[in-house]
Design a protein around this motif. Structure first.
Motif, short mmCIF file in Angstrom:
data_model
loop_
_atom_site.label_atom_id
_atom_site.label_comp_id
_atom_site.label_asym_id
_atom_site.label_seq_id
_atom_site.Cartn_x
_atom_site.Cartn_y
_atom_site.Cartn_z
N LEU A 308 -15.98 65.47 11.22
CA LEU A 308 -16.11 63.90 11.25
C LEU A 308 -14.83 63.44 10.72
O LEU A 308 -14.26 63.79 9.73
N GLY A 309 -14.21 62.43 11.66
CA GLY A 309 -12.93 61.97 11.27
C GLY A 309 -13.03 60.34 11.41
O GLY A 309 -13.81 59.86 12.17
N GLU A 310 -12.29 59.71 10.36
CA GLU A 310 -12.53 58.17 10.18
C GLU A 310 -11.21 57.49 10.19
O GLU A 310 -10.15 58.13 9.50
N TRP A 311 -10.81 56.69 10.99
CA TRP A 311 -9.65 55.88 10.99
C TRP A 311 -9.73 54.61 10.79
O TRP A 311 -10.60 53.82 11.35
N ARG A 312 -9.10 54.04 9.77
CA ARG A 312 -9.20 52.57 9.44
C ARG A 312 -7.86 52.00 10.16
O ARG A 312 -7.99 50.76 10.35
N ASP A 313 -6.92 52.82 10.44
CA ASP A 313 -5.79 52.51 11.32
C ASP A 313 -5.58 52.96 12.60
O ASP A 313 -5.18 54.36 12.33
N PRO A 314 -5.93 52.56 13.54
CA PRO A 314 -5.68 53.53 15.03
C PRO A 314 -4.67 54.23 15.16
O PRO A 314 -4.45 55.07 15.93
N ARG A 315 -3.62 53.77 14.56
CA ARG A 315 -2.03 54.12 14.75
C ARG A 315 -1.71 55.07 13.65
O ARG A 315 -0.82 55.86 13.92
N ARG A 316 -2.66 55.44 12.96
CA ARG A 316 -2.09 56.44 11.61
C ARG A 316 -3.17 57.65 11.75
O ARG A 316 -4.22 57.71 12.49
N PRO A 317 -2.85 58.61 11.15
CA PRO A 317 -3.81 59.87 11.05
C PRO A 317 -5.17 59.36 10.38
O PRO A 317 -5.28 58.36 9.86
N PRO A 318 -6.07 60.25 10.59
CA PRO A 318 -7.54 59.82 9.96
C PRO A 318 -7.33 59.69 8.27
O PRO A 318 -6.79 60.23 7.94
N ALA A 319 -8.11 58.61 8.03
CA ALA A 319 -8.00 58.38 6.67
C ALA A 319 -8.96 59.24 5.89
O ALA A 319 -8.93 59.65 4.70
N GLU A 320 -10.23 59.70 6.37
CA GLU A 320 -10.96 60.67 5.71
C GLU A 320 -11.43 61.76 6.62
O GLU A 320 -11.46 61.12 7.87
N LEU A 321 -11.74 62.91 6.24
CA LEU A 321 -12.22 63.99 7.08
C LEU A 321 -13.51 64.66 6.44
O LEU A 321 -13.60 64.86 5.37
N TRP A 322 -14.67 64.77 7.09
CA TRP A 322 -15.89 65.37 6.48
C TRP A 322 -16.60 66.35 7.32
O TRP A 322 -16.17 66.45 8.62
N LEU A 323 -17.04 67.13 6.51
CA LEU A 323 -17.56 68.42 7.48
C LEU A 323 -19.09 68.36 7.00
O LEU A 323 -19.35 68.10 5.77
N THR A 324 -19.94 68.69 7.95
CA THR A 324 -21.42 68.88 7.60
C THR A 324 -22.12 69.85 8.88
O THR A 324 -21.44 69.92 9.98
#
Length: 388
Positions: A308-324
């Motif tokens: 899972l990836g989360e973007w807070r700014d769509p122009r930047r890399p993912p802010a957080e990455l999660w594995l489940t």
């Protein structure tokens, strides 16, 4: 009748404490122990400044109470596990938790005499500090969380030194364990108490903690783990970019599927007042990077997970990455689950530390466990009392 003695002007925290006291101390056979437990809890809630035995005694009986409270916590032979189980059952009913959050706690110490003290690297500080390291298990919902179990990491310098071990009263049967084993054990203990199991949420960016995920996967414990952008995985979906390319950094994998992102609204508990936020999220199937010498058939598909990836700014890399391993869960639900670590961090800072979670100054292994158990109860009483 509650064993807690309350003043006429009872604060919400003390009202919560009165509700908890009989339940928590049911496992204590002697009345004098129950009375001391009630005094200690009340002192944790009302003493000003550090939650030392002296300060706690100052609001529950003065110098005459100091020695008896010290004996109750450090020397009196009562077990903390039944009290933690009772606390967990109480908190579960009150909070209706969505997750079990594993929080790593660094407790700075001066000197080397407090049990478990050693030199530890703290990732968010980027430096090595002298202190204790422990893992707490919190039952967490969107608006409240409380710790119900703890495990202290004991370096080999404490377990291999018979003199040091004897002075700290570390049980002989307690083996040396890795940080990953310590993080897993604090969860598995609670899983044995009969509570409804919730997904385990933890920060596994440290390589020393990441091994806990193998334990959870092997035992079928659902988990959601934050990972490092450089952690290497393989794409498991033939329809997505990177399939067949071998092991790739997690951040690289998620950037290649940015077209799959969708907006997700979530509640930010770290704001001064809980605020609604919106992020972009995407998820894809991955597998752990295999050792070159290990044939793919040996995996049997058991390592397949969701990244899972989360973007807070769509122009930047993912802010957080999660594995489940919860592959059927939608990305939005997983993202909101991951935000519960913010709930725990805020409650630890605003309620847990003032309740004395990190302030045991003694040298006894048993004393630390008893103190942190009572401080956890004080945290629950304070937080749930304020909610009322």
């Amino acid at each position: 009748m509650s064993t807690a003695v309350l003043r006429p002007e009872t604060s919400p925290a003390e009202a919560g404490l009165a509700e908890l006291t009989d339940l928590l101390f049911a496992s204590l056979r002697r009345r004098d122990q129950r009375d001391k437990g009630a005094k200690y809890l009340r002192g944790l809630l009302t003493a000003k400044g550090r939650k030392s035995i002296r300060n706690i005694a100052s609001v529950t009986g003065g110098s005459a109470a100091e020695q008896s409270l010290h004996h109750f916590v450090s020397c009196s032979p009562w077990e903390w596990a039944p009290m933690r189980r009772a606390l967990a059952e109480y908190v579960h009913k009150a909070v209706e938790p969505q997750a079990w959050v594993v929080q790593s706690v660094q407790i700075p110490k001066v000197g080397e005499h407090s049990v478990g003290v050693g030199r530890h690297f703290v990732p968010h500080l980027g430096q090595t500090v002298n202190g204790q390291q422990a893992f707490g298990l919190w039952l967490a919902g969107q608006r409240v969380s409380a710790p119900v179990n703890w495990r202290m990491y004991l370096p080999g310098s404490w377990l291999d030194d018979s003199d040091r071990r004897r002075r700290a009263e570390i049980p002989e049967e307690l083996p040396e364990e890795t940080l990953a084993a310590c993080a897993a054990a604090v969860v598995l203990e609670v899983a044995g108490w009969g509570l409804p199991v919730r997904p385990v949420v933890l920060d596994a960016r440290s390589p020393q903690v990441r091994g806990a995920l193998d334990t959870f996967a092997a035992l079928g414990v659902p988990f959601l783990a934050r990972i490092d952008p450089g952690d290497r995985l393989t794409v498991a979906d033939p329809a997505l970019p990177g399939y067949g390319a071998g092991a790739l950094p997690a951040q690289h994998i998620m950037r290649s599927v940015s077209g799959l992102r969708r907006p997700v609204r979530w509640l930010d508990p770290s704001a001064p007042t809980p605020a609604a936020r919106t992020s972009l999220a995407a998820a894809m199937r991955v597998e752990p990077a295999r050792e070159p010498s290990r044939p793919a058939a040996a995996e049997g598909g058991r390592g397949r997970m969701l990244l899972l990836g989360e973007w807070r700014d769509p122009r930047r890399p993912p802010a957080e990455l999660w594995l489940t391993g919860m592959g059927a869960a939608p990305p939005g639900a997983l993202l909101r689950l991951g935000k519960l670590v913010r709930r725990v961090a805020r409650d630890y800072r605003d309620v847990g530390e003032p309740s004395g979670l990190s302030e045991f100054a003694g040298r006894s292994f048993h004393g630390w466990h008893r103190h942190v158990t009572l401080a956890s109860a004080a945290h629950a009483a304070a937080l749930l009392g304020e909610r009322r």
